[in-house]
Design a protein around this motif. Structure first.
Motif, mmCIF file in Angstrom:
data_model
loop_
_atom_site.group_PDB
_atom_site.id
_atom_site.type_symbol
_atom_site.label_atom_id
_atom_site.label_comp_id
_atom_site.label_asym_id
_atom_site.label_seq_id
_atom_site.Cartn_x
_atom_site.Cartn_y
_atom_site.Cartn_z
ATOM 1 N N GLY A 23 0.565 -1.241 -0.239
ATOM 2 C CA GLY A 23 -0.576 0.483 -0.075
ATOM 3 C C GLY A 23 1.281 1.116 -0.312
ATOM 4 O O GLY A 23 -0.033 2.607 0.643
ATOM 5 N N GLY A 25 2.637 4.856 -0.804
ATOM 6 C CA GLY A 25 3.069 5.488 -2.022
ATOM 7 C C GLY A 25 3.845 6.222 -1.952
ATOM 8 O O GLY A 25 5.167 6.044 -1.494
ATOM 9 N N LYS A 60 0.621 4.895 -6.075
ATOM 10 C CA LYS A 60 0.644 3.324 -4.906
ATOM 11 C C LYS A 60 2.618 2.795 -5.479
ATOM 12 O O LYS A 60 2.051 2.857 -7.453
ATOM 13 C CB LYS A 60 0.111 2.352 -5.758
ATOM 14 C CG LYS A 60 -1.759 2.554 -4.755
ATOM 15 C CD LYS A 60 -1.194 3.084 -2.737
ATOM 16 C CE LYS A 60 -2.906 2.885 -2.640
ATOM 17 N NZ LYS A 60 -2.227 3.394 -1.172
#
Length: 72
Positions: A23, A25, A60
């Motif tokens: 997850g 970024g 992401k």
């Protein structure tokens, strides 16, 4: 996109995903040191990120990795 930039993006994405999970970024700045030692490469990454892909500031890492991996 030059091969050295592709390699750097894949390397950074792999490291960030490994450290922080799928997850995580990142922005295109993640591919460069705090010191701007290669402005041409930085501009190439910025052009790809902002104008070509129209990404938000953060995307992401798994998405970026997949896109770069699929490039010729």
């Amino acid at each position: 996109m030059r091969a050295s930039l592709k390699e750097k993006i894949l390397e950074v994405c792999d490291r960030k995903i490994s450290e922080k999970g799928p997850g995580v970024g990142l922005s295109f700045y993640a591919f460069f040191a705090n010191r701007n030692d290669d402005p041409d490469l930085l501009m190439e990454a910025a052009e790809w990120w902002i104008r070509t892909c129209k990404f938000d500031h953060f995307e992401k890492a798994v998405k970026i990795r997949a896109m770069v991996e699929e490039m010729d």
